[in-house]
Design a protein around this motif. Structure first.
Motif, short mmCIF file in Angstrom:
data_model
loop_
_atom_site.label_atom_id
_atom_site.label_comp_id
_atom_site.label_asym_id
_atom_site.label_seq_id
_atom_site.Cartn_x
_atom_site.Cartn_y
_atom_site.Cartn_z
N GLU A 154 2.36 1.12 4.51
CA GLU A 154 1.63 -0.25 4.78
C GLU A 154 1.69 -0.89 3.57
O GLU A 154 1.41 -0.11 2.42
CB GLU A 154 0.02 0.10 5.42
CG GLU A 154 0.11 0.59 6.53
CD GLU A 154 -1.06 0.62 7.55
OE1 GLU A 154 -1.96 -0.37 7.15
OE2 GLU A 154 -1.63 1.55 8.17
N TYR A 213 -6.42 -1.51 2.65
CA TYR A 213 -5.89 -0.47 3.26
C TYR A 213 -6.93 0.86 3.23
O TYR A 213 -7.19 1.64 4.31
CB TYR A 213 -4.73 0.42 2.30
CG TYR A 213 -4.44 1.81 2.65
CD1 TYR A 213 -3.41 1.98 3.47
CD2 TYR A 213 -4.86 2.77 2.18
CE1 TYR A 213 -2.81 3.17 4.02
CE2 TYR A 213 -4.09 4.25 2.60
CZ TYR A 213 -3.36 4.29 3.30
OH TYR A 213 -2.89 5.53 3.72
N HIS A 259 -6.59 1.51 8.26
CA HIS A 259 -5.11 1.75 8.23
C HIS A 259 -4.60 2.73 9.25
O HIS A 259 -5.59 3.34 10.02
CB HIS A 259 -4.71 2.29 6.60
CG HIS A 259 -5.17 3.71 6.47
ND1 HIS A 259 -6.52 3.76 5.84
CD2 HIS A 259 -4.54 4.89 6.71
CE1 HIS A 259 -6.66 5.12 5.64
NE2 HIS A 259 -5.75 5.88 6.14
N ASN A 285 0.38 4.10 1.54
CA ASN A 285 -0.03 2.75 1.38
C ASN A 285 0.89 2.66 -0.16
O ASN A 285 0.90 3.38 -0.96
CB ASN A 285 -1.44 2.76 0.73
CG ASN A 285 -1.87 1.50 0.17
OD1 ASN A 285 -2.42 1.16 -0.83
ND2 ASN A 285 -1.38 0.28 1.04
N CYS A 312 2.60 -4.59 7.81
CA CYS A 312 1.61 -5.31 6.99
C CYS A 312 0.88 -6.14 8.02
O CYS A 312 1.45 -7.04 9.02
CB CYS A 312 1.99 -6.15 6.01
SG CYS A 312 0.84 -7.13 5.02
#
Length: 67
Positions: A22, A29, A33, A39, A63
């Motif tokens: 991500e 985050y 998430h 991340n 995203c």
């Protein structure tokens, strides 16, 4: 070559050792998430931060933009 995938393909990829990244900013985050995602904020993405990834496994990048 990057290509879009759907939820079923993502589940299959993750089930076979794929990685989910991500690229959200850290505050977003931390708020929410996908479980198991790594991340790597897009603004900080570089060779050093990407070294956390296993180069032998496929990577899906995600995203969420609510705009």
């Amino acid at each position: 070559m990057p290509q879009p995938i759907d939820a079923v393909q993502l589940q299959r990829l993750l089930g076979t050792g794929g990685q989910l990244v991500e690229v959200l900013p850290e505050p977003e985050y931390d708020e929410i998430h996908i479980a198991g995602a790594i991340n790597l904020p897009l603004t900080a993405l570089n060779a050093r931060s990407a070294s956390r990834l296993d180069r032998t496994s496929p990577v899906a990048v995600y995203c969420h933009d609510a705009l």
